[in-house]
Motif scaffolding. Structure first.
Motif, PDB file in Angstrom:
ATOM      1  N   ARG A 171      10.445   3.436 -13.909  1.00  0.00           N
ATOM      2  CA  ARG A 171       9.563   1.958 -14.316  1.00  0.00           C
ATOM      3  C   ARG A 171       8.971   1.741 -12.992  1.00  0.00           C
ATOM      4  O   ARG A 171       7.873   0.981 -13.094  1.00  0.00           O
ATOM      5  N   ASN A 172       9.839   1.499 -11.777  1.00  0.00           N
ATOM      6  CA  ASN A 172       9.153   0.728 -10.918  1.00  0.00           C
ATOM      7  C   ASN A 172       8.112   1.484 -10.092  1.00  0.00           C
ATOM      8  O   ASN A 172       7.112   0.823  -9.582  1.00  0.00           O
ATOM      9  N   LYS A 175       5.154   0.683 -12.305  1.00  0.00           N
ATOM     10  CA  LYS A 175       4.401  -0.486 -11.865  1.00  0.00           C
ATOM     11  C   LYS A 175       3.984  -0.685 -10.573  1.00  0.00           C
ATOM     12  O   LYS A 175       2.709  -1.199 -10.497  1.00  0.00           O
ATOM     13  N   LYS A 178       0.255   1.164 -10.958  1.00  0.00           N
ATOM     14  CA  LYS A 178      -0.448   0.840 -11.759  1.00  0.00           C
ATOM     15  C   LYS A 178      -1.855   0.532 -11.562  1.00  0.00           C
ATOM     16  O   LYS A 178      -2.933   0.651 -12.312  1.00  0.00           O
TER      17      LYS A 178
END
Length: 272
Positions: A171-172, A175, A178
């Motif tokens: 997830r990091n 992010k 992105k």
């Protein structure tokens, strides 16, 4: 009534509190990763993102403002070049806070504040490689195609689809990537590969040091007439967050390094 609760005061005077936060932000920019309490990490992240925004503006006024805030002048070029280019297309969200554990003594929550996730990506790719190969084989062959693995994780939805990263790290990574393009993907892949090579180089360096020390001790023993004498070999000190390949300790212990407290014995004390 909400009186006097505008922000965290940390039981310090305003001058002491501001200098402490400036020092934390400077250390974050210098090392790109610091370990502190959760409350300090939140305030440090808030100020660090404002300073990075000044670096992205890249004009004389922003330079003077950052110069008045940063405590170490050698960090300023890094802010206006490396960080400004890295986060040029990202509208905020430059830092990550990871909860670790509670501090021994006052039970304060500890957090890890960082700017990038390449170190975590590299370590988890190496651990996944060690699941299917021996440590000696991994040292000889290394971990190939880190950039391909990072690109695969960006499109992964998690679950049991052959993912090589933990859900939090994935997830990091998503992010961070992105608002960044293919160039940033190559950069993170190369940094992860460099960190993997750093980890793998440590046992090789230790083995060379042991062989060198062994030859010196044997030469001294030969001169003393005792060829069976064996001395102690030097061992490289472990830095925080660095361990030999195949390390199974949790991330909290790796981050603590030599400062981590040993496991407490929970048995009953013997009665006299």
């Amino acid at each position: 009534m909400k009186h006097g609760v505008a922000f965290r005061k940390f039981s310090r005077t305003s001058s002491h509190r501001n200098l402490m936060l400036r020092n934390l932000v400077t250390s974050l920019f210098e090392h790109e990763q610091i370990r502190t309490t959760l409350a300090k990490a939140k305030d440090t992240a808030r100020l660090a993102e404002k300073i990075i925004t000044l670096g992205k503006k890249n004009n004389e006024t922003s330079y003077r403002q950052a110069q008045a805030f940063i405590l170490k002048p050698p960090v300023l070029p890094k802010l206006f070049t490396t960080f400004a280019e890295r986060y040029a297309n990202r509208p905020g969200g430059y830092t990550r806070i990871h909860r670790l554990d509670n501090r021994f003594g006052d039970n304060a929550p500890i957090a890890l504040l960082e700017l990038m996730t390449a170190r975590a990506v590299g370590r988890e790719l190496l651990n996944e490689k060690l699941r299917w190969d021996s440590p000696r084989g991994v040292v000889n062959s290394g971990v190939q195609h880190a950039e391909t693995a990072v690109a695969k994780e960006l499109n992964s939805l998690g679950g049991f689809d052959g993912s090589e990263l933990r859900p939090t790290t994935r997830r990091n990574l998503q992010k961070v990537m992105k608002y960044r393009g293919q160039e940033a993907l190559t950069q993170i892949g190369s940094k992860a590969s460099a960190y993997i090579e750093t980890i793998l180089a440590k046992p090789v360096a230790e083995a060379k040091m042991q062989l060198r020390a062994d030859s010196k001790e044997k030469e001294k023993a030969r001169k003393r007439g005792n060829p069976n004498f064996v001395g102690s070999f030097p061992v490289l000190p472990a830095r925080a967050g660095v361990a030999s390949p195949g390390e199974t300790r949790p991330a909290m212990r790796l981050v603590q390094g030599a400062l981590g407290r040993p496991a407490r014995w929970r048995g009953r004390h013997a009665l006299a």
